[in-house]
Design an enzyme around this catalytic site. Structure first.
Site, mmCIF file in Angstrom:
data_model
loop_
_atom_site.group_PDB
_atom_site.id
_atom_site.type_symbol
_atom_site.label_atom_id
_atom_site.label_comp_id
_atom_site.label_asym_id
_atom_site.label_seq_id
_atom_site.Cartn_x
_atom_site.Cartn_y
_atom_site.Cartn_z
ATOM 1 N N LYS A 100 0.801 -1.220 0.000
ATOM 2 C CA LYS A 100 0.000 0.000 0.000
ATOM 3 C C LYS A 100 0.840 1.280 0.000
ATOM 4 C CE LYS A 100 -4.415 -1.433 0.484
ATOM 5 N NZ LYS A 100 -5.570 -0.932 -0.294
ATOM 6 N N SER A 136 1.516 -9.887 -0.352
ATOM 7 C CA SER A 136 1.171 -8.467 -0.272
ATOM 8 C C SER A 136 1.529 -7.774 1.032
ATOM 9 C CB SER A 136 -0.327 -8.283 -0.543
ATOM 10 O OG SER A 136 -1.092 -9.112 0.330
#
Length: 331
Positions: free
Chosen positions: A56, A313
């Site tokens: 992110k 991720s």
């Protein structure tokens, strides 16, 4: 003419230049154990190496830096805000602090305490509101309306998706012959951005999305052909929870355009994958980071003989949550 979602290859390459030196160019490593297990050439894209612990940081850094470039730093004097299931909030907090911008991060009460603590450790306010991503997002919108803060969306913005899409450029540079990329799918910024980049470079590479088996807003929205609300349910893959926004302007159309296959994975499958990654790869990762492996195992996805990349991720998992996964996997 711009595509309706607004994410072009040029926007992704601009993001790559903008975030260079501000985020990690994450390694792509071959997994000998998974390659042998599935008779394939399987690589892991380790976004766990980002300073925020997850991918992110790319989108958050790109958007805040782009706003400063376009409007000047004074335009962000009131600060930035967002709603998050944890990783995006931490990324906005880190990006904002590095760029000298105040921030308030809004989270639902379902976000694990360890993720809240990680945000607060960066010196910004973590505000807990309600029991869903949508309720937290409502508070962020109020801060924009009443206090003049600037919203940094968790996924539904071309600048965010373009930032995440820089992963796709890196994949094509490090493994230009990739047959398939398997990506966790929630709001769609990660998969959409990666897909936009890869399809522009190598259209034949398949983009496979993986959603939770319950509470998967993007899954239901794609089926309905429009954004729909779903009940947010506690999951080992909590980073994949939350809605996509009933006024979704970018990622629903983007995901619909670039995704080739879509699977849902169960909680036991996520648990097994988390344990497998620790035992065989020595990686302690969150559930959302393990869903690619979970999907291959649970759905017997045909990868034999292929060169495949799994997007690992993030690493925002507490020992308590991992212990729950371990117990589930051992049942």
């Amino acid at each position: 003419m711009l595509p309706r979602h607004g994410v072009t290859p040029a926007l992704v390459y601009e993001a790559r230049q903008r975030i260079a030196g501000r985020v990690v160019r994450s390694p792509l490593v071959r997994s000998a154990a998974l390659s042998a297990r599935f008779d394939a050439d399987i690589h892991l894209k380790l976004e766990t190496c980002q300073p925020s612990g997850a991918f992110k940081l790319r989108g958050a850094t790109n958007m805040i830096a782009a706003l400063i470039e376009r409007h000047g730093r004074d335009a962000l004097n009131a600060g930035v805000t967002t709603a998050s299931t944890g990783n995006h909030g931490r990324a906005v907090a880190l990006a904002a602090s590095r760029l000298g911008v105040p921030a308030v991060i809004c989270l639902s009460r379902l976000v694990p305490d360890n993720k809240v603590a990680a945000i607060e450790a960066l010196g910004v306010e973590a505000r807990r509101i309600g029991r869903s991503q949508d309720e937290a997002f409502g508070e962020a919108e109020r801060l924009v309306r009443d206090q003049g803060m600037t919203l940094i969306p968790p996924f539904d913005d071309p600048l965010i998706a373009a930032g995440q899409g820089t992963i796709g450029i890196e994949l094509m540079e490090d493994a230009p012959e990739l047959d398939q990329v398997i990506v966790g799918l929630s709001g769609g910024g990660l998969l959409g951005g990666i897909g936009a980049a890869i399809k522009a470079i190598r259209p034949g590479t398949r983009i496979t999305g993986v959603s939770l088996s319950r509470g998967a807003a993007m899954w239901e929205s794609l089926r309905a052909g429009r954004p729909v609300e779903v009940e947010e349910i506690e999951s080992l893959g909590d980073s994949l929870g939350g809605g996509i926004g009933l006024d979704n302007r970018c990622t629903l159309a983007l995901v619909d355009e670039v995704m080739d296959d879509h699977y849902q994975v169960s909680e036991p499958a996520i648990a097994h994958a988390m344990v497998d990654l620790l035992e065989h790869e020595k990686m302690l990762v969150e559930g959302a980071a393990a869903v690619g492996l979970a999907a291959i195992a649970e759905h017997q996805i045909e990868v034999r003989g292929q060169r495949v990349a799994l997007i690992v991720s993030g690493n925002g998992v507490s020992l308590e949550t991992f212990d729950r996964a371990r117990r589930m996997a051992n049942r």
